[in-house]
Design an enzyme around this catalytic site. Structure first.
Site, short mmCIF file in Angstrom:
data_model
loop_
_atom_site.label_atom_id
_atom_site.label_comp_id
_atom_site.label_asym_id
_atom_site.label_seq_id
_atom_site.Cartn_x
_atom_site.Cartn_y
_atom_site.Cartn_z
N HIS A 198 -10.07 -0.91 30.18
CA HIS A 198 -9.91 0.70 29.92
C HIS A 198 -11.09 0.89 31.06
O HIS A 198 -12.09 0.19 31.14
CB HIS A 198 -10.61 0.90 28.55
N CYS A 236 -6.36 4.84 31.58
CA CYS A 236 -6.52 6.10 30.87
C CYS A 236 -6.68 7.18 31.84
O CYS A 236 -7.58 7.38 32.73
CB CYS A 236 -7.77 6.10 30.22
N HIS A 265 -3.24 5.45 28.53
CA HIS A 265 -3.68 6.61 27.42
C HIS A 265 -3.33 7.71 28.44
O HIS A 265 -3.65 7.95 29.46
CB HIS A 265 -5.33 6.45 27.57
N ASP A 310 -3.87 10.25 24.05
CA ASP A 310 -5.21 10.35 23.86
C ASP A 310 -5.72 11.35 23.31
O ASP A 310 -5.07 12.38 22.90
CB ASP A 310 -5.91 9.85 25.20
N TYR A 324 -9.76 12.55 17.61
CA TYR A 324 -8.80 11.67 16.90
C TYR A 324 -8.04 12.33 15.46
O TYR A 324 -8.08 11.77 14.57
CB TYR A 324 -9.28 10.24 16.53
C1 DNO Z 1 -12.21 6.74 23.70
C2 DNO Z 1 -11.41 5.39 23.86
C3 DNO Z 1 -12.35 4.41 24.32
C4 DNO Z 1 -11.69 3.20 24.15
C5 DNO Z 1 -12.57 2.16 24.86
C6 DNO Z 1 -11.50 0.83 24.99
O1 DNO Z 1 -11.81 7.50 22.92
O2 DNO Z 1 -10.27 5.64 24.75
O3 DNO Z 1 -13.49 4.26 23.61
O4 DNO Z 1 -11.24 2.71 23.06
O5 DNO Z 1 -13.25 2.43 26.05
O6 DNO Z 1 -12.83 -0.22 24.88
#
Ligand code: DNO
Length: 348
Positions: A198, A236, A265, A310, A324
């Protein structure tokens, strides 16, 4: 491509029953949360996640994240043992059907925001990073409690880590990345797992900490350290996209054509004139990214990995883990399905 949704396990207020009703939903993205980072994940916890998902008509095949410890990132004495444990966790996840493992190499902190519930004009709330809320903070002098940061560190521990990373510098961090990848990627290859790094969020140094998973040049360098399809990106869009120089549709097209994206993402972000940013709704018109151009690039390059909507905003009075909740992420998912279908892509 494969539609997925992040789920924080049994403690998540969003349930698997709800997730399975999102149109087109296939995979669950989750992790084992009851183990100290650096230790091996117990098989029974992994099996429990896989069983729960299967019982709800879903597949647990993406992990986010197996954390990379500060000892690994700093090359401290525990580095070797933690990498060995990391490899064992990958093997165990693979045994229960995991095909993709997401992780990051951000020193000390994962994503950085200054507020997690900034009200928008429509009454929704979202995560933001405003420079004027960061200005003047000196982590070596001030006590800093930014939302979302790991509260398990004391302020003194944070200061020690920040000093240690200052001494390590960017090249030192690259060396420790290489040491990690050279041991982990062969294990991932052996078990048919794609490791998806990521990007740093935001993709520039914070408080002088080195951050390197940030831009095209560095992504190229990262992937070339071990030139294997198992050494891939979790691209992402919102993290890389809050740095205006990163042309997201172009990066997506390039790395997808190279088969080096394991996981996408997908979210939009609105960059403000002083480069502060706000997490906007998923639609192109809500933020600074052209979401259709991104999806089009995926479809045209035949991307067949996983994507997930995301962070969503909090809407309709929902409360829960910032970014989330169920509702806005589900709307994001439906929007992405529409873009994929309109571009001639398929959702497995
Ligand atoms: C945030 C996420 C990150 C991701 C980490 C992967 O919401 O996209 O915290 O899970 O960086 O290791």
């Amino acid at each position: 491509m494969k539609s997925s949704f992040r789920w924080y396990g049994d403690a998540d207020p969003v349930t698997l029953d709800e997730i399975r009703q999102i149109p087109g939903m296939r995979s669950v993205v989750s992790a084992v949360y009851d183990v100290k980072s650096g230790e091996v994940w117990p098989e029974e916890s992994i099996k429990h996640l896989a069983d729960e998902c299967r019982a709800h008509g879903l597949i647990f095949d993406v992990v986010e994240s197996i954390p990379v410890t500060e000892e690994i990132k700093l090359g401290r004495p525990e580095q070797d043992r933690h990498i060995a444990n990391y490899c064992e966790s990958i093997r165990r996840c693979a045994k229960y059907g995991v095909k993709c493992v997401t992780y990051n190499f951000m020193p000390v902190f994962d994503w950085t925001r200054t507020q997690l519930d900034k009200p928008g004009a429509d009454g929704s709330t979202s995560l933001v990073m405003y420079w004027d809320q960061m200005k003047g903070l000196d982590p070596l002098k001030d006590d800093i409690h930014l939302p979302g940061w790991d509260a398990s560190y004391s302020q003194d521990e944070v200061r020690d880590l920040i000093r240690a990373y200052g001494e390590l510098g960017e090249e030192g961090l690259w060396q420790n990345i290489a040491c990690f990848l050279k041991r982990v990627i062969p294990v991932a290859e052996e078990c048919g797992v794609v490791m998806a790094v990521h990007p740093d969020d935001p993709p520039y140094p914070i408080f002088g900490l080195p951050r390197v998973v940030t831009c095209e040049e560095n992504l190229d360098r990262y992937l070339s350290i071990v030139d294997s399809p198992a050494n891939a990106l979790c691209l992402c869009t919102g993290s890389l996209g809050c740095f205006p120089k990163n042309n997201i549709p172009k990066l997506v097209r390039k790395y997808s054509a190279m088969h080096r994206i394991g996981f996408m993402h997908l979210r939009n972000v609105k960059i403000l004139p002083d480069t502060s940013f706000e997490e906007s709704g998923h639609l192109t018109r809500n933020g600074s990214l052209d979401m259709n151009a991104i999806v089009k690039a995926l479809v045209e390059t035949g991307f067949d990995g996983w994507f997930r909507p995301d962070h969503g905003r909090m809407i309709w009075g929902e409360t829960g883990k910032p970014g989330y909740g169920l509702f806005d992420r589900a709307l994001g998912s439906a929007y992405l399905n529409g873009l994929i279908e309109a571009n001639g892509g398929t959702i497995e």
